[in-house]
Design a protein around this motif. Structure first.
Motif, PDB file in Angstrom:
ATOM      1  N   SER A 254       0.829  -1.197   0.000  1.00  0.00           N
ATOM      2  CA  SER A 254       0.000   0.000   0.000  1.00  0.00           C
ATOM      3  C   SER A 254       0.867   1.251   0.000  1.00  0.00           C
ATOM      4  CB  SER A 254      -0.903   0.001   1.236  1.00  0.00           C
ATOM      5  OG  SER A 254      -0.146   0.336   2.398  1.00  0.00           O
ATOM      6  N   GLN A 256       1.037   3.344   2.154  1.00  0.00           N
ATOM      7  CA  GLN A 256       1.543   3.521   3.514  1.00  0.00           C
ATOM      8  C   GLN A 256       2.633   2.512   3.864  1.00  0.00           C
ATOM      9  OE1 GLN A 256       0.585   5.966   5.576  1.00  0.00           O
ATOM     10  NE2 GLN A 256      -0.880   6.832   4.158  1.00  0.00           N
ATOM     11  N   ARG A 258       2.385  -0.974   3.881  1.00  0.00           N
ATOM     12  CA  ARG A 258       1.982  -2.273   4.416  1.00  0.00           C
ATOM     13  C   ARG A 258       1.720  -3.247   3.266  1.00  0.00           C
ATOM     14  NH1 ARG A 258       0.527   1.185   8.402  1.00  0.00           N
ATOM     15  NH2 ARG A 258      -0.876   2.197   6.953  1.00  0.00           N
ATOM     16  N   LEU A 285      -7.546   2.834   6.923  1.00  0.00           N
ATOM     17  CA  LEU A 285      -6.811   3.219   8.120  1.00  0.00           C
ATOM     18  C   LEU A 285      -7.803   3.813   9.104  1.00  0.00           C
ATOM     19  CD1 LEU A 285      -3.723   4.868   6.376  1.00  0.00           C
ATOM     20  CD2 LEU A 285      -3.960   2.514   7.188  1.00  0.00           C
ATOM     21  N   ALA A 292      -5.132  -0.953  10.832  1.00  0.00           N
ATOM     22  CA  ALA A 292      -5.005  -0.876   9.374  1.00  0.00           C
ATOM     23  C   ALA A 292      -5.461  -2.201   8.792  1.00  0.00           C
ATOM     24  CB  ALA A 292      -3.558  -0.592   8.981  1.00  0.00           C
ATOM     25  N   TRP A 322      -2.228   0.631  13.984  1.00  0.00           N
ATOM     26  CA  TRP A 322      -1.841   1.810  13.223  1.00  0.00           C
ATOM     27  C   TRP A 322      -2.024   3.031  14.108  1.00  0.00           C
ATOM     28  CZ3 TRP A 322      -5.475   5.671  11.406  1.00  0.00           C
ATOM     29  CH2 TRP A 322      -4.900   6.665  10.618  1.00  0.00           C
ATOM     30  N   LYS A 325      -1.073  10.020  12.557  1.00  0.00           N
ATOM     31  CA  LYS A 325      -0.108  11.108  12.774  1.00  0.00           C
ATOM     32  C   LYS A 325      -0.830  12.379  13.185  1.00  0.00           C
ATOM     33  CE  LYS A 325       3.186   9.234   9.425  1.00  0.00           C
ATOM     34  NZ  LYS A 325       3.940   9.473   8.178  1.00  0.00           N
TER      35      LYS A 325
END
Length: 325
Positions: A254, A256, A258, A285, A292, A322, A325
């Motif tokens: 992905s 991200q 993963r 997410l 996730a 996950w 942020k």
């Protein structure tokens, strides 16, 4: 404890500070019709559908988390809709909060999102109204307890597992009329997603009326704790799959970072099936659960008892915890 603290506590419970686990005895199995809420740390109700004629895939999940440090059960819910014609994926969440769960008939509510059964019979239609979803789900088969009755193991925790594998779906998604078939699951126990277990899960509506479920529970180190499968025949009888193997194939990373296995070969004493994701970009997410996962439609082809087989369904691949942020 004031209720405004509940969302903060729920986030902690589902990420790094897991609920206190209770003892779950997998030898004391529930009834297949047991759709009501339970006094276990983790519980969810889940409905999904791949609607190729309408170019849509969707799922709804209602989580119910219990912990002695929180005065009331916490409700968390997800809705995801993929428009396969435009490639747009919409993922909506309701943050941890209060809600209701009653049975019979089944009634679940978090805010304006509701699942309401229209009568006390196990096969009474259900009305799902959640964000863009306004659907009627009418069981075409009765409820089953998936053999051996639970997912998981002593070291990962156990979730009892029952549901209705085939329902007629009609209604609207974002105001657009839809129809097709859906799948409904209900699980509860002491297994905590992302904290004690991960999994790969497949639900398939086969041509001819059979339904296939395959569930591969993984420990956090990636080792397989359990591999189970069940077949629900057109007349509603359920049986375990014998000689089951789940062989990973094509992997996808992905944006991200993963990795998810989007191609599989499912083999047993009676079938040899190839599973392929319809679309890659289905990673979700979740801020509400801090998990996730990949959830999306699949196409299935192969052989069953020496004859060609074809089906469609949904696949869920849980990557793990996950942190937003």
């Amino acid at each position: 404890m004031r209720l405004k603290l509940i969302p903060v506590l729920a986030a902690l419970l589902l990420s790094g500070c897991a609920p206190v686990q209770t003892v779950v005895n997998p030898t004391q199995l529930p009834a297949a019709t047991d759709f009501g809420a339970h006094a276990n740390p983790m519980e969810w109700w889940y409905a999904s559908a791949y609607l190729p004629g309408d170019g849509l895939a969707l799922h709804w999940a209602q989580f119910r988390v219990r912990d002695p440090r929180v005065p009331v059960p916490l409700m968390i819910s997800h809705v995801a809709v993929t428009d396969l014609r435009t490639g747009e994926l919409t993922f909506l969440e309701q943050s941890p909060g209060t809600g209701d769960a009653a049975f019979p008939p089944l009634r679940i509510r978090q805010g304006a999102w509701t699942l309401t059964q229209t009568g006390p019979e196990p096969t009474a239609p259900l009305i799902l109204q959640a964000g863009p979803l306004d659907l009627t789900l009418t069981p075409l088969k009765g409820p089953v307890l998936h053999p051996p009755g639970y997912s998981g193991s002593a070291d990962t925790g156990v979730l009892f597992y029952q549901g209705i594998t085939r329902l007629a779906l009609a209604g609207s998604v974002n105001g657009r009329a839809v129809q097709g078939q859906a799948w409904l699951d209900h699980q509860w126990g002491n297994q905590i997603p992302g904290q004690t277990a991960l999994w790969d899960w497949f639900s398939v509506h086969l041509e001819g009326g059979r339904d296939l479920m395959v569930y591969r529970v993984r420990r956090l180190d990636g080792s397989v704790a359990q591999l189970i499968g069940s077949v629900v025949e057109p007349d509603g009888r359920v049986r375990a799959v014998s000689g089951l193997r789940a062989e990973p194939g094509e992997a996808w990373v992905s944006p991200q970072g993963r990795e998810y296995t989007l191609g599989w070969r499912l083999v047993s004493d009676e079938f040899d099936l190839t599973v392929q994701a319809v679309r890659r970009e289905q990673e979700l997410l979740s801020r509400s659960t801090r998990i996730a996962y990949w959830e999306g439609p699949i196409e299935v082809t192969g052989m069953w008892a020496g004859a060609p087989a074809r089906g469609q369904g949904m696949m869920e691949l849980v990557s793990g915890a996950w942190t937003p942020k």
